[in-house]
Motif scaffolding. Structure first.
Motif, short mmCIF file in Angstrom:
data_model
loop_
_atom_site.label_atom_id
_atom_site.label_comp_id
_atom_site.label_asym_id
_atom_site.label_seq_id
_atom_site.Cartn_x
_atom_site.Cartn_y
_atom_site.Cartn_z
N ALA A 270 38.61 29.93 56.50
CA ALA A 270 37.57 30.91 56.86
C ALA A 270 36.19 30.26 56.91
O ALA A 270 35.38 30.53 57.80
CB ALA A 270 37.57 32.06 55.84
N SER A 276 32.48 32.97 57.01
CA SER A 276 31.78 33.30 55.76
C SER A 276 30.72 32.25 55.47
O SER A 276 31.05 31.09 55.17
CB SER A 276 32.78 33.37 54.59
OG SER A 276 32.10 33.34 53.35
N THR A 304 34.29 38.47 53.68
CA THR A 304 35.50 37.68 53.93
C THR A 304 36.24 37.40 52.64
O THR A 304 37.47 37.53 52.56
CB THR A 304 35.14 36.35 54.62
OG1 THR A 304 34.53 36.65 55.89
CG2 THR A 304 36.36 35.49 54.83
#
Length: 392
Positions: A270, A276, A304
């Motif tokens: 991520a 994020s 997130t």
């Protein structure tokens, strides 16, 4: 400690004193099915062994005052909880009170020789601090299935080099005392039962979410290990059909989709994909991410990180819901390193269990976080005391 109880009555008395602390002969007589004269004989025999000692006069119950007795104050047990990425070692007295506790990082994949060198070094440090002249017994927890009668790990997925290693035999020689070995989550369950949130519960599940995921199963106050010692290996229940490959060789296991390792991997992805800013900043600063970073990001309100925790909690809750419908426990305890994710994780697990299991099984079912990092070492000390407080 060379003496052992000579019969089941003496063993029962020792365990009552361990679990309840010093007690009078009269109060012990209320808890054990023995005549007064027979109880007096068994207590005297235990006093002769040195396993118990006199501890002053008890409070009056209306007649001649009874004497208190207690377990010998000099008895010392070593509790060792080996995780995938760290080791906890503690010294307890006979009542399983923690007198000293050390935690150090260690990768279990370095193999049993390196891990046990560190365990022995930590034990020596505790001994040299004056907490124990010697150990009367040691309990060891390892993060994988154990063939319990022999104290040998069996094909542990995250422990290369450990399969068949004679843990009990090797450490017994090095420590100079009896040793018992079990799966770490079983010991966590025993610790929660002795001094944690499960003190008054006979049937419960203890789910440990760390680098892997396991479940201690307690039935009628006793740990259920299964025929070959692999009961409770819920991390390898399929959570996602044809999902990610798992270290065990299958696909879609719960552990492959939510555990400390899986969460770190998902958080890293991520961050690298720009989903994020919080996780990306932490990744840039440290070079790696862990469940601790995800917890910190979630606490800062990162959407997130919160989503990763909720998704993992939902999958874990789905598996636990099946266990609850099957086993009908009185309590579910959630512990392990990932519990630093806190109430966001707990809420997601509770939602799935309460939604999917039958109301009859969940109508009065607490799902709670465990007491913390000492549960494993207390459980390890209880494991060896159970062995030593049994007739030879």
């Amino acid at each position: 400690m060379t003496a052992r109880p000579a019969n089941a009555h003496q063993a029962r008395l020792l365990r009552l004193l361990r679990d309840g602390g010093p007690n009078s002969r009269a109060q012990l007589g209320d808890q054990i099915d023995l005549s007064r004269s027979k109880l007096a004989v068994e207590v005297e025999r235990l006093l002769e062994t040195g396993l118990v000692v006199a501890d002053g006069l008890a409070a009056s119950r209306g007649g001649r005052r009874s004497h208190n007795i207690r377990l010998a104050p000099a008895l010392r047990f070593l509790g060792v909880d080996i995780g995938a990425t760290s080791i906890d070692v503690a010294v307890t007295n006979a009542e399983l009170e923690v007198l000293g506790h050390i935690n150090q990082p260690m990768d279990v994949r370095e193999g049993p020789v390196a891990v046990f060198e560190q365990v022995l070094s930590m034990a020596a440090k505790l001994r040299s601090s004056g907490l124990a002249e010697e150990f009367d017994g040691a309990g060891i927890g390892v993060p994988g299935p154990v063939r319990f009668p022999e104290g040998v790990p069996v094909a542990p997925p995250i422990m290369p080099g450990w399969d068949g290693f004679p843990v009990r035999e090797a450490l017994s020689q090095d420590l100079g005392c009896p040793v018992m070995v079990d799966n770490d989550v079983n010991l966590m369950a025993m610790g929660e039962q002795h001094a944690g949130v499960a003190r008054s519960v006979g049937d419960f599940l203890c789910v440990k979410i760390g680098t892997g995921i396991g479940c201690g199963i307690v039935v009628g106050g006793e740990v259920y290990r299964g025929t070959t010692g692999s009961a409770g290996d819920i991390g390898h229940i399929q959570a996602v059909p044809d999902g990610r490959p798992c270290a065990c060789g299958n696909r879609g296991c719960l552990e492959a989709h939510f555990s400390g390792a899986a969460l770190a991997r998902d958080a890293t992805e991520a961050a690298q994909q720009g989903l994020s800013a919080e996780l990306a900043a932490r990744l840039e600063a440290a070079g790696t991410l862990s469940a601790v970073d995800v917890a910190a990001a979630a606490a800062a309100g990162d959407a997130t990180a919160l989503g990763l925790i909720r998704e993992g909690g939902n999958r874990t809750g789905q598996v636990i819901a099946g266990l609850v419908s099957f086993f009908n426990p009185g309590l579910v305890v959630i512990g392990g390193g990932v519990t630093g994710l806190g109430h966001t994780l707990l809420a997601a697990i509770r939602t799935q269990v309460y939604r999917q299991s039958l109301p009859l099984a969940t109508g009065n079912l607490p799902i709670v976080l465990g007491e913390g990092p000492t549960a494993g070492v207390i459980g390890a000390a209880r494991l060896i005391s159970d062995h030593l407080f049994s007739p030879a």
